[in-house]
Enzyme design. Structure first.
Site, PDB file in Angstrom:
ATOM      1  N   HIS A 190       0.809  -1.214   0.000  1.00 35.92           N
ATOM      2  CA  HIS A 190       0.000   0.000   0.000  1.00 35.92           C
ATOM      3  C   HIS A 190       0.847   1.272   0.000  1.00 35.92           C
ATOM      4  O   HIS A 190       0.371   2.332  -0.370  1.00 35.92           O
ATOM      5  CB  HIS A 190      -1.032  -0.001   1.147  1.00 35.92           C
ATOM      6  CG  HIS A 190      -0.430   0.209   2.489  1.00 35.92           C
ATOM      7  ND1 HIS A 190       0.072  -0.818   3.237  1.00 35.92           N
ATOM      8  CD2 HIS A 190      -0.243   1.320   3.231  1.00 35.92           C
ATOM      9  CE1 HIS A 190       0.546  -0.339   4.372  1.00 35.92           C
ATOM     10  NE2 HIS A 190       0.363   0.954   4.389  1.00 35.92           N
ATOM     11  N   LYS A 194       0.460   5.500  -2.189  1.00 31.44           N
ATOM     12  CA  LYS A 194       0.424   6.820  -1.557  1.00 31.44           C
ATOM     13  C   LYS A 194       0.803   7.904  -2.569  1.00 31.44           C
ATOM     14  O   LYS A 194       1.718   7.727  -3.369  1.00 31.44           O
ATOM     15  CB  LYS A 194       1.386   6.855  -0.362  1.00 31.44           C
ATOM     16  CG  LYS A 194       0.858   6.037   0.818  1.00 31.44           C
ATOM     17  CD  LYS A 194       1.825   6.067   1.967  1.00 31.44           C
ATOM     18  CE  LYS A 194       1.327   5.208   3.119  1.00 31.44           C
ATOM     19  NZ  LYS A 194       0.289   5.834   3.919  1.00 31.44           N
ATOM     20  N   GLU A 228       6.902   4.122  13.727  1.00 31.61           N
ATOM     21  CA  GLU A 228       5.534   3.965  14.240  1.00 31.61           C
ATOM     22  C   GLU A 228       5.523   4.181  15.751  1.00 31.61           C
ATOM     23  O   GLU A 228       6.491   3.831  16.420  1.00 31.61           O
ATOM     24  CB  GLU A 228       5.013   2.555  13.946  1.00 31.61           C
ATOM     25  CG  GLU A 228       4.928   2.207  12.480  1.00 31.61           C
ATOM     26  CD  GLU A 228       4.415   0.784  12.304  1.00 31.61           C
ATOM     27  OE1 GLU A 228       3.202   0.581  12.366  1.00 31.61           O
ATOM     28  OE2 GLU A 228       5.245  -0.120  12.130  1.00 31.61           O
ATOM     29  N   HIS A 252       7.919  -2.682   2.231  1.00 35.99           N
ATOM     30  CA  HIS A 252       7.746  -1.226   2.121  1.00 35.99           C
ATOM     31  C   HIS A 252       9.063  -0.466   1.939  1.00 35.99           C
ATOM     32  O   HIS A 252       9.200   0.355   1.037  1.00 35.99           O
ATOM     33  CB  HIS A 252       7.045  -0.671   3.362  1.00 35.99           C
ATOM     34  CG  HIS A 252       5.750  -1.342   3.681  1.00 35.99           C
ATOM     35  ND1 HIS A 252       4.805  -1.644   2.716  1.00 35.99           N
ATOM     36  CD2 HIS A 252       5.225  -1.761   4.850  1.00 35.99           C
ATOM     37  CE1 HIS A 252       3.776  -2.225   3.299  1.00 35.99           C
ATOM     38  NE2 HIS A 252       4.003  -2.315   4.579  1.00 35.99           N
TER      39      HIS A 252
END
Ligand code: NAP
EC number: 1.1.1.49
Length: 504
Positions: A190, A194, A228, A252
């Site tokens: 994903h 972006k 995170e 990622h």
């Protein structure tokens, strides 16, 4: 010919009919991400008018019961100002729930029947979104094949993780590939959906001024950070068997590295982008065990304070799990090199972790210092130029320059930045990555999805790191939650005379 912004490329027109089947329709991913993304696509008139969404799970829901769950999920996950009851009802009308245990051969006929009762079965795009545990991928694909619903224009969407290492990734890819052609397989990362990540391609290849500088002559190093604040939460069992390298770096962070380092593609929208990304993965210098000891740091959080709140240690979060040998890392920092003509000698520093001091994903390109100082009597610092691509939050880009502070007498130099904030520059809503990716699946545009050879090349590069960690049995270095990670991550970069960029 100029094409209207947002229009479907002529080679990938919007299909007239679409059956969007979600395996795991009651799961977190489906309710939190997929349904809201489908809602936004519907709201903006981007879904094919004749779209059905078939949500599958083992739960004994009829359509009404599932629609009630979906209504609640949309209320929770679609921002209030974008919540349009007419669109909600239209989307709910498209939704159906089928009770199906994918491991039970007898349950499948209902799905086959539902898909085949289409008037234009052969012309309907069927998307099979596998929002279930990867262990079920093989079973699902086998049934889709034997049920006669997998032929083109069917597409299958796979979520990460694709395997646990190279061998298991090959098993998954072989199983899916024995039913679907590679052109029908969409492996989602994903991050690639972006806006700021796609804008990296545009910044590099739709402008002239950067590309001549985009090499080892002018770039000192690259930093990629995905930080995170969350812990492992509900995903403890999955995470403890995975760790930060498998969960974040293999996919990622390496994908972001590829977009920074790749050569210009012949054309975006064809296979060229994936071809170029693959070449970067293949050019990553393999790590020896000595390199792993020297160039890779892994950490694991202790208790601490995140955003002012006390949080437990990782060990406490996984205490209920039977498994776990105490070596799963929640943090990785590493120094990679892309051994090709353009990048020889330029370090790529990657770091990612959970329970860090802030939530942020960004890429920083740090340029070399000026070759000589022509302001010997200046006041203030000259800092190297930097280009920061902010992936989240506040997607945007900053170009850091040195400027003269206004005023007479001498040169007072000061770092300044040119800011592109997506939110302020483009007043329109910045779509969630899944919206873009789901529409690309429906239209059959593969560019932003990982091809089999990319996934396997990324695993091949990660594998020596995983193997050395397993062989050495050394535990990860502890770091207090709410900090930027273990001190060894700072040593990793500082011994090269560099430092992690301060978040701006
Ligand atoms: P989840 O919340 O545990 O949901 C799993 C779904 O699978 C449920 O709908 C469950 O429904 C269904 N299911 C389980 N066994 C089944 C069976 N035998 N037959 C039919 N349905 C079955 O998991 P998730 O978080 O949504 O994640 C799904 C996949 O996406 C995983 O591979 C995960 O790694 C990946 N992923 C998730 C996220 C995320 O943000 N959640 C992000 C990236 C990747 P029933 O139990 O009712 O059957």
């Amino acid at each position: 010919m100029t094409r209207t912004r947002g229009a479907a490329p002529a080679s990938h027109p919007l299909p007239e009919h679409c059956d969007f089947t979600v395996f795991g329709g009651t799961g977190d991913l489906a309710l939190r991400k997929l349904l809201p993304a489908l809602y936004q696509c519907d709201r903006e008139g981007r879904l094919p008018e004749d779209t059905r969404v078939l949500a599958l799970s083992r739960a004994a829901y009829d359509d009404d019961a599932y629609r009630a769950i979906a209504r609640t999920a949309l209320a929770e996950h679609v921002p209030a100002e974008q919540h349009d009851l007419t669109v909600v009802e239209r989307l709910l009308g498209r939704l159906h729930h089928l009770t199906l245990d994918v491991t039970d051969d007898h349950d499948w006929h209902a799905l086959y029947g539902r898909l085949k009762d289409r008037r234009d079965f052969a012309g309907t795009v069927r998307v099979f979104y596998l929002a279930v545990a990867p262990v079920l991928y093989e079973t699902i694909c086998r049934h889709l094949g034997s049920g006669g619903v997998a032929a083109d224009p069917s597409r299958v969407v796979l979520e990460k993780p694709i395997g646990h290492d190279l061998a298991s990734a090959r098993v998954v890819n072989d199983a899916v590939g024995s039913v679907f052609a590679e052109s029908q397989i969409f492996r989602i990362d994903h991050y690639l959906g972006k806006e700021s990540v796609q804008n990296l391609l545009v910044t590099r290849f739709a402008n002239t001024f950067l590309e001549p500088l985009w090499n080892s002559q002018w770039i000192d190093h690259v930093q990629i950070t995905v930080s995170e604040t969350l812990g492992v939460g509900d995903r403890a069992a999955y995470y403890d068997a995975s760790g930060a390298l498998r969960d974040m770096v293999q996919n990622h962070l390496l994908q972001l590295l590829c977009l920074v380092a790749m050569e210009p593609p012949l054309e975006v929208g064809r296979e060229d982008v994936r071809d170029e990304k693959l070449k970067v993965l293949q050019a990553l210098r393999p790590m020896t065990p000595e390199d792993v000891d020297h160039d890779v740091v892994r950490g694991r959080y202790r208790s601490g304070y995140v955003e002012g709140r006390p949080v437990p240690a990782y060990d406490e979060e996984i205490a209920a799990l039977e498994a776990g040998d105490g070596t799963t890392e929640t943090f990785v920092a590493l120094r990679a090199e892309v051994s090709n003509w353009r990048w020889a000698g330029v370090p790529f520093y990657l770091r990612t972790g959970k329970r860090l001091d802030r939530r942020l994903s960004e890429i920083v390109i740090v340029f070399k210092a000026t070759p000589t100082d022509v302001f010997p009597h200046r006041e203030g610092l000259t800092e190297p130029n930097k280009l920061t691509i902010r992936v989240s939050p506040d997607e945007g880009m900053q170009l850091h320059l040195t400027a003269k502070e206004p005023g007479p007498g001498g040169y007072r130099l000061r770092p300044v930045s040119l800011d592109l904030s997506y939110a302020t520059t483009f007043a329109n809503r910045s779509p969630d990555a899944y919206e873009r990716l789901l529409m690309d699946v429906i239209r059959g545009i593969p560019t932003l999805f990982m091809r089999r050879d990319e996934v396997e090349a990324a695993w091949a590069w990660c594998e020596p790191i995983l193997q050395h960690w397993a062989a050495s049995g050394l535990p990860p270095k502890p770091y207090p939650a709410g900090t930027p990670g273990p001190s060894a991550a700072f040593t990793l970069i500082e011994r090269d005379g560099r430092s992690w960029q301060e978040y701006l």
